[in-house]
Structures are given as structure tokens and as C-alpha cells.
Write a protein that holds these residues in place. Structure first.
Motif, PDB file in Angstrom:
ATOM      1  N   THR A 109      -4.177   0.540  -1.550  1.00  0.00           N
ATOM      2  CA  THR A 109      -3.945   0.993  -0.184  1.00  0.00           C
ATOM      3  C   THR A 109      -2.547   0.605   0.280  1.00  0.00           C
ATOM      4  O   THR A 109      -1.961  -0.359  -0.210  1.00  0.00           O
ATOM      5  CB  THR A 109      -5.006   0.406   0.774  1.00  0.00           C
ATOM      6  N   GLU A 110      -2.019   1.374   1.218  1.00  0.00           N
ATOM      7  CA  GLU A 110      -0.713   1.080   1.803  1.00  0.00           C
ATOM      8  C   GLU A 110      -0.841   0.164   3.016  1.00  0.00           C
ATOM      9  O   GLU A 110       0.153  -0.207   3.619  1.00  0.00           O
ATOM     10  CB  GLU A 110      -0.008   2.375   2.214  1.00  0.00           C
ATOM     11  N   ARG A 111      -2.046  -0.187   3.388  1.00  0.00           N
ATOM     12  CA  ARG A 111      -2.252  -1.108   4.509  1.00  0.00           C
ATOM     13  C   ARG A 111      -2.252  -2.542   3.999  1.00  0.00           C
ATOM     14  O   ARG A 111      -2.715  -2.819   2.899  1.00  0.00           O
ATOM     15  CB  ARG A 111      -3.579  -0.816   5.202  1.00  0.00           C
ATOM     16  N   VAL A 112      -1.759  -3.450   4.814  1.00  0.00           N
ATOM     17  CA  VAL A 112      -1.734  -4.856   4.444  1.00  0.00           C
ATOM     18  C   VAL A 112      -3.146  -5.418   4.592  1.00  0.00           C
ATOM     19  O   VAL A 112      -3.755  -5.310   5.657  1.00  0.00           O
ATOM     20  CB  VAL A 112      -0.738  -5.636   5.323  1.00  0.00           C
ATOM     21  N   LYS A 127       4.709  -0.191   1.416  1.00  0.00           N
ATOM     22  CA  LYS A 127       4.657  -1.592   1.006  1.00  0.00           C
ATOM     23  C   LYS A 127       5.553  -1.793  -0.217  1.00  0.00           C
ATOM     24  O   LYS A 127       5.551  -0.969  -1.128  1.00  0.00           O
ATOM     25  CB  LYS A 127       3.236  -2.017   0.640  1.00  0.00           C
ATOM     26  N   THR A 128       6.274  -2.900  -0.227  1.00  0.00           N
ATOM     27  CA  THR A 128       7.099  -3.229  -1.380  1.00  0.00           C
ATOM     28  C   THR A 128       6.263  -3.997  -2.404  1.00  0.00           C
ATOM     29  O   THR A 128       5.154  -4.456  -2.117  1.00  0.00           O
ATOM     30  CB  THR A 128       8.298  -4.092  -0.959  1.00  0.00           C
ATOM     31  N   VAL A 129       6.817  -4.139  -3.581  1.00  0.00           N
ATOM     32  CA  VAL A 129       6.139  -4.899  -4.639  1.00  0.00           C
ATOM     33  C   VAL A 129       5.957  -6.349  -4.199  1.00  0.00           C
ATOM     34  O   VAL A 129       4.926  -6.968  -4.460  1.00  0.00           O
ATOM     35  CB  VAL A 129       6.943  -4.823  -5.956  1.00  0.00           C
ATOM     36  N   TRP A 130       6.951  -6.890  -3.508  1.00  0.00           N
ATOM     37  CA  TRP A 130       6.883  -8.293  -3.074  1.00  0.00           C
ATOM     38  C   TRP A 130       5.769  -8.509  -2.065  1.00  0.00           C
ATOM     39  O   TRP A 130       5.100  -9.540  -2.094  1.00  0.00           O
ATOM     40  CB  TRP A 130       8.227  -8.746  -2.518  1.00  0.00           C
ATOM     41  N   LEU A 131       5.568  -7.550  -1.180  1.00  0.00           N
ATOM     42  CA  LEU A 131       4.471  -7.662  -0.215  1.00  0.00           C
ATOM     43  C   LEU A 131       3.126  -7.569  -0.931  1.00  0.00           C
ATOM     44  O   LEU A 131       2.184  -8.294  -0.595  1.00  0.00           O
ATOM     45  CB  LEU A 131       4.582  -6.585   0.858  1.00  0.00           C
TER      46      LEU A 131
END
Length: 100
Positions: free
Chosen positions: A24-27, A37-41
Motif C-alpha cells: 500500500t502507498e499509505r503509511v 512512499k520512498t524506499v526509506w519510508l
């Protein structure tokens, strides 16, 4: 809850939680971002979810009665296992070919 059921519960939750950052693109599957979203996130999410699942396992183990002391080897192995559990989500996000 018996020990076998709680063990399987932790394993299933770990499988789902490890792949969640990649599906998912949600945190944490809840918070929407304005950008991708970045890889780091995603890696930060993976680390936080590792500790959440570990806390669940700790809670279930202490509820069962006997809580065992864990040394660094236990945490190294479970962290590696959690990364292996994240592999299907990683493949879905980064290695899958789009049929565009």
C-alpha cells in the motif's frame, strides 16, 4: 489461548505486517501521503512493524505464564525472518512486471 494457537497467531500477523509496507502507498496502511512512499519510508515502516509484532509476541508469551529472557541471537534471527516474510511484498512492489 494455548501456546500453539498464540504461536501461529504471531506468525500470521508477522507475515501480514512484513508485507504491508510494500502493498500500500499509505503509511501503516492508514495515513495517506501527498506523494509516493520512498524506499526509506518503507524500511522505517518495516522496522516499526517488527517491534509491534515483537511486542505482541512478548505479550502473548507473558500471558502464557513463562516469559523467557532473550539474547541478541534471538533478535537477529527474528529480524532476518521478518525480512524474509517481507519478500512477497517486495516482489509485488519492485520486481513484478506491469502488463501496461
Amino acid at each position: 489461548m494455548n501456546t500453539s494457537l498464540s504461536s501461529w497467531l504471531v506468525i500470521i500477523v508477522a507475515l501480514l505486517a512484513a508485507s504491508l509496507p510494500f502493498f500500500t502507498e499509505r503509511v501503516f496502511g492508514v495515513l495517506r501521503l501527498n506523494s509516493k512512499k520512498t524506499v526509506w519510508l518503507r524500511l522505517l515502516e518495516l522496522i516499526v512493524l517488527y517491534f509491534v509484532v515483537g511486542s505482541l509476541g512478548f505479550l502473548l508469551e507473558s500471558n502464557a505464564g513463562n516469559r523467557f529472557d532473550q539474547r541478541w541471537e534471538f533478535f537477529a534471527i527474528t529480524a532476518c525472518l521478518f525480512i524474509v516474510f517481507a519478500f512477497p511484498g517486495f516482489v509485488y512492489r519492485y520486481l513484478r512486471k506491469n502488463s501496461d
